[in-house]
Design a protein around this motif. Structure first.
Motif, short mmCIF file in Angstrom:
data_model
loop_
_atom_site.label_atom_id
_atom_site.label_comp_id
_atom_site.label_asym_id
_atom_site.label_seq_id
_atom_site.Cartn_x
_atom_site.Cartn_y
_atom_site.Cartn_z
N PHE A 74 0.86 -1.18 0.00
CA PHE A 74 0.00 0.00 0.00
C PHE A 74 0.90 1.24 0.00
O PHE A 74 1.16 1.83 1.04
CB PHE A 74 -0.90 -0.04 1.24
N TYR A 76 1.36 4.38 0.01
CA TYR A 76 0.83 5.72 0.24
C TYR A 76 1.27 6.20 1.63
O TYR A 76 0.46 6.19 2.59
CB TYR A 76 -0.69 5.73 0.12
N ASP A 264 -1.71 12.20 -2.91
CA ASP A 264 -2.22 10.90 -3.37
C ASP A 264 -3.59 10.99 -4.02
O ASP A 264 -4.00 10.05 -4.72
CB ASP A 264 -2.30 9.92 -2.19
N PRO A 268 -5.64 6.21 -2.52
CA PRO A 268 -5.61 5.32 -1.36
C PRO A 268 -7.00 4.97 -0.84
O PRO A 268 -7.24 3.85 -0.38
CB PRO A 268 -4.80 6.11 -0.32
#
Length: 378
Positions: A74, A76, A264, A268
């Motif tokens: 992940f 982020y 981002d 996310p």
């Protein structure tokens, strides 16, 4: 010529020492000695102080390992940072419902002016230190990151001295000894990072982000310390740790959300439902550990002060190395052992020097108080 020959011989000796590996059977006794050394260096803080310090060290290690693993699935870091801050805000709000400082019993305008003066700079520097550190983990290995972190106690002590903190000359010696010990350990980690062979561009980005993180870490630690502990020429009432956390968390949460939205976007949030069970577990563990870490960090600053808290933050490197050797059979070199002794010695020297300075300052104040009482009674 003789001086150059001596330097060359010393370098060769250190290189040989770094190649000497301690047998794994010594790892468990080393772990016991390490924790005993930490207890000895900070024995003046009492059982509760030691418990907070050791749990803080464990939380630092856990957050670093879990976030590093989570970023593989992940990627982020800004979103993870925001999640940590939102959780800290919620918990501090629940715990800080009854935290009311008499300093805050002023008019609305005075309150907001005081808040903006003290907590906006603290929240910005805190957010940047966390964000830069999380982003650096994408590009940089642990060895290079810890190498750059060598300067953090020095930067923190220098900033604290600028704001009026009295740092004893011997305390500076303690900082130097701790940094020297950390140097040997960081160089070992540097060898491992170089061996990975990452592209130069990624390494440079990681170096820059890590450097910015340590600068912000030093500044924000001093800002928090000035709210918690007395500085020279500053007679303001001090806040309690939960009061600082309660007032600091909301702007941090706002900055975290803005940061992840700007960097981002919605990505996310859209990926959250599709995360694997393992990734969700890592995210939840990181949130819980980071919330405790953020809380414990304020108590550590209150207990030790800004410079000493940065020395204490180096202890997680030592604990990680020893436990990795004991539990997973990873290599533990003589350089780690020597670095451990130096860092613990530096922490002990700093603690003792600052304690003696406070005793001397208190002794100097006693005669003036006695004269004041004599004059009033006359």
């Amino acid at each position: 010529m003789a001086h150059a020959h001596g330097q060359h011989a010393f370098s060769l000796m250190m290189e040989k020492a770094a190649e000497v590996e301690l047998p794994q059977r010594y790892a468990a006794p080393s772990a016991v000695l390490l924790f005993a050394g930490i207890a000895l260096a900070y024995r003046s803080r009492g059982a509760m102080g030691l418990a907070v310090l050791l749990s803080y060290i464990i939380a630092v290690i856990l957050v670093q390992l879990v976030v590093k693993e989570l970023l593989h699935h992940f990627p982020y870091p800004m979103f993870i940072c925001a999640a940590h801050m939102l959780a800290t805000t919620f918990c501090s709000a629940c715990a800080g419902m009854g935290a009311h400082s008499s300093k805050l019993q002023a008019s609305t305008f005075e309150w907001w002016r005081w808040y903006a003066e003290h907590f906006i700079p603290l929240s910005v520097t805190t957010y940047l230190s966390i964000a830069f550190n999380n982003c650096s983990l994408v590009y940089l290995g642990a060895g290079l990151s810890s190498l750059l972190g060598l300067a953090t106690p020095v930067i923190t002590a220098a900033v604290a001295a600028l704001f009026g903190l009295h740092v004893a000359p011997a305390a500076w010696l303690g900082i130097a000894v701790a940094v020297a010990g950390d140097t040997g350990i960081a160089m070992e980690g540097l060898k491992l990072s170089i061996g990975v062979g990452k592209p130069n561009t990624e390494v440079m980005w990681g170096l820059l982000l890590s450097l910015l993180s340590l600068i912000m870490r030093g500044v924000k630690t001093v800002f928090a310390d000035r709210l918690l502990n007395p500085y020279d020429g500053d007679e303001r009432q001090r806040l309690q740790p939960m009061e600082v956390l309660f007032l600091l968390s909301p702007p941090l949460a706002v900055l975290g959300l803005l940061g992840t939205l700007l960097t981002d976007g919605a990505a996310p949030w859209l990926e959250l439902p599709g995360l694997s069970t393992w990734s969700w577990a890592m995210l939840i563990v990181s949130i819980v550990a980071a919330t405790y870490l953020n809380t414990a960090a304020v108590y550590i600053i209150k207990m030790l002060g800004a410079p000493a808290s940065q020395i204490a933050s180096k202890l997680n490197i030592l604990v990680t190395a020893v436990l990795s050797c004991a539990l997973f059979g990873e290599r533990l070199t003589f350089a780690y052992a020597v670095g451990t002794v130096f860092i613990l010695a530096g922490a002990g020297i700093f603690e003792k020097a600052q304690h003696m300075l406070k005793v001397q300052e208190a002794a100097l104040l006693m005669p003036s108080k006695a004269k004041m009482y004599d004059g009033s009674s006359a």
